[in-house]
Design a protein around this motif. Structure first.
Motif, short mmCIF file in Angstrom:
data_model
loop_
_atom_site.label_atom_id
_atom_site.label_comp_id
_atom_site.label_asym_id
_atom_site.label_seq_id
_atom_site.Cartn_x
_atom_site.Cartn_y
_atom_site.Cartn_z
N ARG A 7 34.04 43.53 40.34
CA ARG A 7 34.56 43.34 41.89
C ARG A 7 34.95 44.90 42.46
NH1 ARG A 7 37.30 40.13 38.40
NH2 ARG A 7 39.31 41.38 38.68
N LYS A 8 35.01 44.84 43.65
CA LYS A 8 35.56 46.26 44.28
C LYS A 8 36.90 46.30 44.00
CE LYS A 8 31.85 46.33 47.76
NZ LYS A 8 31.65 46.27 49.35
N ASP A 9 37.38 47.66 43.86
CA ASP A 9 38.81 48.16 43.67
C ASP A 9 39.43 47.60 42.45
OD1 ASP A 9 38.38 49.41 46.13
OD2 ASP A 9 38.90 47.77 47.36
N ASN A 10 38.64 47.62 41.52
CA ASN A 10 39.10 47.17 40.01
C ASN A 10 40.00 48.20 39.60
OD1 ASN A 10 37.80 44.41 39.68
ND2 ASN A 10 36.04 45.74 39.57
N MET A 11 41.14 47.72 39.10
CA MET A 11 42.01 48.64 38.26
C MET A 11 41.20 49.31 37.20
SD MET A 11 45.75 48.05 36.74
CE MET A 11 46.56 49.51 35.96
N LEU A 12 40.64 48.38 36.54
CA LEU A 12 39.85 48.81 34.93
C LEU A 12 38.34 47.98 35.11
CD1 LEU A 12 40.01 49.89 31.99
CD2 LEU A 12 40.40 47.54 31.55
N THR A 13 37.41 49.13 34.86
CA THR A 13 36.01 48.65 34.88
C THR A 13 35.49 49.29 33.66
OG1 THR A 13 35.92 48.58 37.26
CG2 THR A 13 33.77 48.75 35.72
N ASP A 29 27.20 47.07 23.81
CA ASP A 29 26.90 46.86 25.38
C ASP A 29 28.00 46.17 26.09
OD1 ASP A 29 25.58 47.44 27.73
OD2 ASP A 29 24.40 45.74 27.55
N LEU A 30 29.18 46.52 25.81
CA LEU A 30 30.52 45.54 26.29
C LEU A 30 30.57 45.93 27.73
CD1 LEU A 30 32.57 43.31 25.76
CD2 LEU A 30 33.89 45.36 24.79
N SER A 31 30.86 44.92 28.70
CA SER A 31 31.18 45.18 30.21
C SER A 31 32.04 44.05 30.61
CB SER A 31 29.90 45.21 31.02
OG SER A 31 28.91 46.07 30.73
N PHE A 32 33.23 44.57 31.30
CA PHE A 32 34.04 43.57 31.86
C PHE A 32 35.08 44.36 32.96
CE2 PHE A 32 36.26 45.13 28.23
CZ PHE A 32 37.64 45.33 28.83
N THR A 33 35.50 43.65 33.84
CA THR A 33 36.58 44.14 34.61
C THR A 33 37.80 43.55 34.58
OG1 THR A 33 35.82 42.58 36.40
CG2 THR A 33 34.77 44.83 36.35
N ALA A 34 38.90 44.13 34.91
CA ALA A 34 40.34 43.46 35.13
C ALA A 34 41.03 44.14 36.22
CB ALA A 34 40.77 43.59 33.77
N ASP A 35 42.23 43.77 36.68
CA ASP A 35 43.04 44.04 37.76
C ASP A 35 44.54 44.11 37.51
OD1 ASP A 35 43.28 45.71 40.04
OD2 ASP A 35 42.20 43.99 41.20
N ASN A 71 41.52 53.03 37.51
CA ASN A 71 42.00 53.59 38.61
C ASN A 71 41.11 54.81 38.96
OD1 ASN A 71 43.83 51.81 39.44
ND2 ASN A 71 45.49 52.90 38.47
N ASP A 72 39.73 54.73 39.02
CA ASP A 72 38.92 55.54 39.67
C ASP A 72 38.93 56.89 38.35
OD1 ASP A 72 38.03 54.24 41.51
OD2 ASP A 72 39.77 55.00 42.73
N ARG A 73 39.36 56.92 37.33
CA ARG A 73 39.33 57.86 36.38
C ARG A 73 38.44 57.54 35.01
NH1 ARG A 73 45.49 59.11 36.92
NH2 ARG A 73 45.36 56.72 37.21
N ASP A 74 37.86 58.35 34.62
CA ASP A 74 36.72 58.07 33.55
C ASP A 74 37.38 58.21 32.23
OD1 ASP A 74 35.11 57.47 31.60
OD2 ASP A 74 33.33 58.44 32.60
N LEU A 75 38.01 57.42 31.48
CA LEU A 75 38.70 57.68 30.05
C LEU A 75 37.89 58.06 29.22
CD1 LEU A 75 41.41 54.85 30.23
CD2 LEU A 75 41.45 56.56 31.60
N THR A 76 36.64 57.96 29.21
CA THR A 76 35.86 58.79 28.29
C THR A 76 35.77 60.14 28.30
OG1 THR A 76 33.69 58.61 29.62
CG2 THR A 76 34.26 56.54 27.86
#
Length: 307
Positions: A7-13, A29-35, A71-76
């Protein structure tokens, strides 16, 4: 239907997250989103990759590939990790036993960068929220299991983090303490994103808005809890057992040969010992026969000499 929908504007992607230890792929290959405003349940059998996933989300270990965007910051990227406050409560909270509750939470507030002028106020408010004020002057080593969990929980949410990750927060608690902890978790929902891992499936049903099930490092289900239960017309436990059946069978198969292998080894050792005994017996018989032959030859030689 895909297992996850971005989804757009997710808090976590989280996208294509992968972690390997040697040849073994622990998270695949784990992928999910949350808000924000969600409580996300993370489920899976032991060894499925849940703890590794949470450790990568907190930045404790680095993934081999993939991205974690909060929040648009890559934690890796280690540089971004310093700018993000994440609250993490492991299954066994890392508490300092020789500190009082008050001392420990003030120390944690300092580590989290809370301004000196605000620390006492923040810690006092937090102790009220988590109901540990009555033991604030008690050494942590003298606390009951329930209070230790509460102090670990208080440390995780100290500083108002954006993302809160809880690993088995009700482990070892009695029913009354479980209800109290559940209420604390629900109180966080409005202003935070909470990821909760637990083996108590009834707890996940009651608390979580969304459920992820991981099996052998792969995402096998991602769905809204209410929709999941309505669509399958089963309990979460039934769905979980059905989706992780292969992994359970594989674990059983892996454990069975281990015992049978020892039995086989013991049996083969016994057989080898029997064979060795037989060989030694045969060798000793041959030696006796050869000794008798030598004695006969010696007696014949003596007779010839006498003649």
């Amino acid at each position: 239907m895909p297992l996850y929908v971005f989804r757009k504007d997710n808090m976590l992607t989280v996208e294509h997250l992968t972690k390997k230890y040697g040849r073994r792929t622990v998270v695949n290959d784990l992928s999910f989103t949350a808000d924000k405003g969600e409580i996300l349940g993370l489920l899976g059998p032991n060894g499925a990759g849940k703890s590794t996933t949470m450790n990568m989300l907190t930045g404790y270990i680095a993934p081999d590939s993939g991205s974690i965007i909060l929040n648009d910051r890559d934690l890796t990227n280690p540089k971004n990790r310093k700018k993000v406050l994440i609250g993490y409560m492991p299954e066994v909270p890392p508490l300092y036993n020789d500190m009082t509750v008050w001392e420990y939470l003030l120390f944690a507030a300092e580590l989290k960068g809370i301004k000196h002028s605000l620390r006492k106020e923040k810690v006092s408010s937090l102790m009220e929220q988590t109901s540990v004020t009555d033991v604030k002057d008690r050494l942590i080593k003298n606390l009951s299991k329930g209070y230790r969990q509460r102090v670990g929980f208080a440390c995780a949410i100290l500083g108002d983090p954006e993302l809160i990750i809880l690993d088995e927060p009700t482990a070892g608690l009695d029913p009354r303490q479980i209800v109290a902890m559940r209420e604390l978790i629900l109180s966080l929902k409005k202003d935070h994103l909470v990821i909760l891992s637990s083996h108590i499936l009834s707890e996940i049903e009651e608390v979580c808005d969304h459920v992820l099930i991981i099996s052998k490092g792969k995402l096998v289900l991602s769905d809204n809890t209410e929709h999941l239960l309505e669509e399958h017309d089963e309990s979460l436990e039934d769905v979980f057992l059905e989706l992780t059946e292969d992994e359970q069978e594989e674990n059983t198969k892996e454990s069975e040969p281990l015992s049978s292998r020892f039995e086989d080894e013991e049996g083969s050792e016994e057989e080898a010992e029997d064979e060795n005994i037989d060989e030694l017996t045969d060798d000793s018989d041959e030696e006796e026969r050869s000794d008798d032959t030598d004695d006969d030859d010696y007696d014949d030689d003596d007779e010839e000499d006498d003649e």
